[in-house]
Design an enzyme around this catalytic site. Structure first.
Site, short mmCIF file in Angstrom:
data_model
loop_
_atom_site.label_atom_id
_atom_site.label_comp_id
_atom_site.label_asym_id
_atom_site.label_seq_id
_atom_site.Cartn_x
_atom_site.Cartn_y
_atom_site.Cartn_z
N ASP A 190 0.86 -1.19 0.00
CA ASP A 190 0.00 0.00 0.00
C ASP A 190 0.90 1.24 0.00
O ASP A 190 1.82 1.35 0.81
CB ASP A 190 -0.89 -0.02 1.25
N ASP A 241 -3.97 2.33 -5.09
CA ASP A 241 -2.61 2.32 -4.52
C ASP A 241 -2.27 1.07 -3.73
O ASP A 241 -1.31 1.05 -2.98
CB ASP A 241 -2.39 3.57 -3.66
N GLU A 242 -3.07 0.02 -3.86
CA GLU A 242 -2.74 -1.18 -3.07
C GLU A 242 -3.07 -2.47 -3.84
O GLU A 242 -3.96 -2.49 -4.69
CB GLU A 242 -3.47 -1.19 -1.72
#
Ligand code: TTP
Ligand code: MG
Length: 438
Positions: free
Chosen positions: A49, A142-143
């Site tokens: 993340d 974003d992960e």
């Protein structure tokens, strides 16, 4: 000599040097960023993340913002999308109304989100993940989860070291920091990545799962939101440890299917697989040339070595692809992609290469190319790849030869064996004969 289970066994996150003492700094580079864990070399599910993602991208692109509190958000809804870690010290959080955030941190720099840019950066990072394994499951911009089981032979390194190198690469090449969590299952890998943000690197092993979870709040469990936590609280349940003492029957009687989830996750039991999304459903390799190339003779050895790279990745994850995709970019940046479907999925470099070569032959028309790529899509992992070909005896022989080469490479490394084509490219200006491998 420490065994793999020795808690002193570890490495330096900066220089990757192995650490065999209990010193607090790396024996080689002096960095304090050491990671030690008894199961360090056994765990293979990772969760990544990015740290304060939107804000970090803006800081990267405007160094003047580096030490300032930065809030991304505003727009019609007037809420905070995210805040950098400096602004967080003042209490600014995602989803907070902007006016409240500015009360808490009046000197913050507020920037409107640039979604296009964040999507682009998110993709770049995801591509770096796919360089490690095709089993990448993005959860948001974003992960993502990565399943690195079985990739040790490909990377010549266990997953934890691969992930440390990955986070260094993202910092170096993208200019952002990420936090990594590593465990034996998705549930705990995700919890681990959140554990020492930013620039985190946490490991949760099987041996400690129960004790690690015991004092944590039930909200850590997937699917337990505020409302359900309130229900549990009314029933006197606050910690995961309490759930660990309860049997499956009563939990299911009280909470239905959620009861089963509470039972299993509280005990660290999570068998969900990392499921790649459609974008990940291809494995490919490509290269941009220093100088544009027009001739088939020069392109073929490059195609061969790219096919081998693709094949190595497929074999490492034990998956196969049924459609071979050739990609070419000409000098004027025009993209050509050409596909061919095979009779059955393959993971063999030889089949990928031969199919790619026949597609390539049709494209070589004097155009100067700046990029060549090869890959496979229509991935599957049901063990039906490359059945022995009773019609084409040569193909069977080549498959057997490739198996032998793989074994040697597994033992001695990827460069130990070179086929005629890659030999031609790497070692000398020897042009490969048209069907050297036959
Ligand atoms: P997160 O990963 O939840 O947050 P983050 O990356 O900003 O910070 P952290 O270091 O804690 O991971 O979300 C990723 C991005 O998604 C975030 O940068 C902005 C966006 N986002 C919103 O727009 N609204 C929200 O409520 C949240 C939580 C995130
Ligand atoms: Mg994040």
């Amino acid at each position: 000599m420490a065994s793999l289970n020795d808690p002193r066994f570890g490495f330096c996150r900066d220089c990757l040097a192995a650490q065999r003492s209990e010193r607090r700094r790396c024996q080689v580079c002096g960095s304090p960023r050491l990671v030690r864990h008894g199961e360090l070399y056994q765990l293979s599910i990772a969760h990544v993340d990015c740290d304060a993602f939107y804000a970090s991208v803006e800081k990267r692109d405007n160094p003047e913002l580096r030490d300032k509190p930065v809030i991304i958000g505003g727009g019609k809804r007037g809420v905070v999308s995210t805040a950098c870690y400096v602004a967080r010290i003042h209490g600014v959080k995602s989803a907070m109304p902007m006016f409240k955030a500015l009360e808490a941190c009046p000197h913050a720099v507020v920037i409107a989100p640039d979604m296009e840019k964040y999507v682009r950066v998110g993709r770049e990072i995801r591509q770096m993940m796919r360089d490690l394994t095709p089993l990448v499951e993005p959860l948001s911009i974003d992960e993502a989860f990565l399943d690195l089981s079985g990739t040790q032979r490909l990377h010549h390194d266990p997953p934890s070291r691969v992930m440390a190198q990955f986070s260094n690469r993202v910092e170096r090449e993208i200019g952002l920091s990420v936090s990594v969590g590593i465990s034996y299952c998705k549930f705990l890998a995700k919890i681990a990545s959140d554990f020492d943000k930013p620039r985190g690197f946490s490991i949760i092993g099987e041996a400690e799962a129960l004790s690690f979870l015991a004092d944590k709040p039930v909200t850590l469990i997937w699917g337990v939101g505020k409302a359900f936590a309130a229900t549990l609280e009314r029933d006197g349940i606050r910690t995961i440890g309490q759930l660990q003492t309860m049997e499956l029957g009563p939990l299911m009687a009280a909470y239905g299917s959620m009861g089963q989830r509470l039972y299993r996750l509280s005990r660290g039991l999570d068998t969900r697989r990392v499921e790649p999304d459609s974008e990940s459903k291809s494995v490919s390799a490509e290269t941009t040339f220093n100088e544009d190339i027009a001739s088939l003779d020069e392109l073929v050895p490059i195609l061969r070595s790219l096919s081998e790279k693709v094949s190595r990745r497929l074999k490492a994850s034990d998956i196969a692809g049924r459609t071979v995709v050739l990609k070419l970019k000409s000098r004027d940046f025009k993209l050509r992609t050409r596909n061919r479907q095979l009779s059955d999925p393959t993971q063999l470099a030889d089949r990928i290469f031969r199919t790619g070569r026949s597609l390539l032959e049709k494209e070589v028309d004097g155009t100067r190319f700046r990029l060549l790529g090869i890959g496979v899509s229509d991935l599957s992992d049901d063990g039906r790849a490359d059945p022995l070909d009773l019609v084409d005896v040569h193909a069977t022989k080549r498959a057997v030869a490739e198996g032998a080469i793989d074994k040697l490479r597994g033992k001695f490394g990827n460069d130990a064996v070179e086929t005629g084509y890659t030999f031609g490219k790497i070692k000398a200006k020897v042009r490969p004969a048209p069907d050297e491998l036959e």
